[in-house]
Design a protein around this motif. Sequence first.
Motif, PDB file in Angstrom:
ATOM      1  N   UNK A   1     -39.992 -56.399   7.254  1.00 55.99           N
ATOM      2  CA  UNK A   1     -38.863 -56.341   8.285  1.00 55.99           C
ATOM      3  C   UNK A   1     -39.838 -55.992   9.553  1.00 55.99           C
ATOM      4  N   UNK A   2     -38.546 -56.011   9.538  1.00 53.48           N
ATOM      5  CA  UNK A   2     -39.075 -55.902  11.023  1.00 53.48           C
ATOM      6  C   UNK A   2     -37.653 -54.233  11.698  1.00 53.48           C
TER       7      UNK A   2
ATOM      8  N   UNK B   1     -35.582 -65.387   4.714  1.00 52.22           N
ATOM      9  CA  UNK B   1     -36.742 -64.882   5.033  1.00 52.22           C
ATOM     10  C   UNK B   1     -37.765 -64.122   5.777  1.00 52.22           C
ATOM     11  N   UNK B   2     -36.909 -63.389   6.308  1.00 54.50           N
ATOM     12  CA  UNK B   2     -37.126 -61.903   6.027  1.00 54.50           C
ATOM     13  C   UNK B   2     -36.596 -61.026   5.227  1.00 54.50           C
ATOM     14  N   UNK B   3     -37.352 -59.846   4.801  1.00 59.33           N
ATOM     15  CA  UNK B   3     -36.091 -59.016   4.085  1.00 59.33           C
ATOM     16  C   UNK B   3     -35.264 -58.134   4.888  1.00 59.33           C
ATOM     17  N   UNK B   4     -35.861 -57.812   6.008  1.00 56.48           N
ATOM     18  CA  UNK B   4     -34.380 -57.145   6.458  1.00 56.48           C
ATOM     19  C   UNK B   4     -34.834 -56.716   8.453  1.00 56.48           C
ATOM     20  N   UNK B   5     -33.796 -56.622   8.952  1.00 60.25           N
ATOM     21  CA  UNK B   5     -34.255 -55.354  10.746  1.00 60.25           C
ATOM     22  C   UNK B   5     -33.013 -54.281  10.394  1.00 60.25           C
ATOM     23  N   UNK B   6     -33.758 -53.760  10.981  1.00 62.79           N
ATOM     24  CA  UNK B   6     -33.761 -52.215  11.904  1.00 62.79           C
ATOM     25  C   UNK B   6     -33.884 -51.983  13.110  1.00 62.79           C
ATOM     26  N   UNK B   7     -32.185 -51.296  13.471  1.00 63.72           N
ATOM     27  CA  UNK B   7     -32.691 -51.835  15.207  1.00 63.72           C
ATOM     28  C   UNK B   7     -32.081 -50.445  15.854  1.00 63.72           C
TER      29      UNK B   7
END
Length: 166
Positions: free
Chosen positions: A116-117, A139-145
């Motif tokens: 995760x980013x 590819x990525x589990x997720x993004x939190x921003x």
Amino acid sequence: MRNFVPAHEQVAAGRWDVADASQEAHDLEGKTVGIVGLRAIGARTALRLKGFDVRMLYFARHRRSPAEEEILGVRYARLDDLVRESDVICAALPLQQGSTALFDADRIGQMKPGAWLVNTARGAVVDTDALRDAVGSGRLGGYAGDVWYPRPAPGDHPWRTMPRTP
């Protein structure tokens, strides 16, 4: 990382299925968290994570003293090592020369599959299209921003419809 948005959507629709809402949730316990930037926000993030039994790496332009590292519960790492080893990366650095699109397709490609980013820095530290592709492909589990680039984001900004973005 909890599946807040899907859980909220279930409740709004009048249902509640814990197994469905939590199937893609991720516990931090035993994971490696990388913090990029260890100024005020990065340091406070580290302090809050201490109770979650995580291994914390950090990268910053200026390394903290051994005493500060001990208090924060962090260990210094080169950026490339932090990116490769972390299950969650928290971007908490200022936007300055060298940090624009720091998380581009190449760097995102070096992250662990499913990582995760979390971006509390500036939206421009992440390449918009590279992130959309990495999250969209799984590819990525997720993004939190809590940040966007550009700001305000247009209605068709790709992050608005990206999966796994609380």
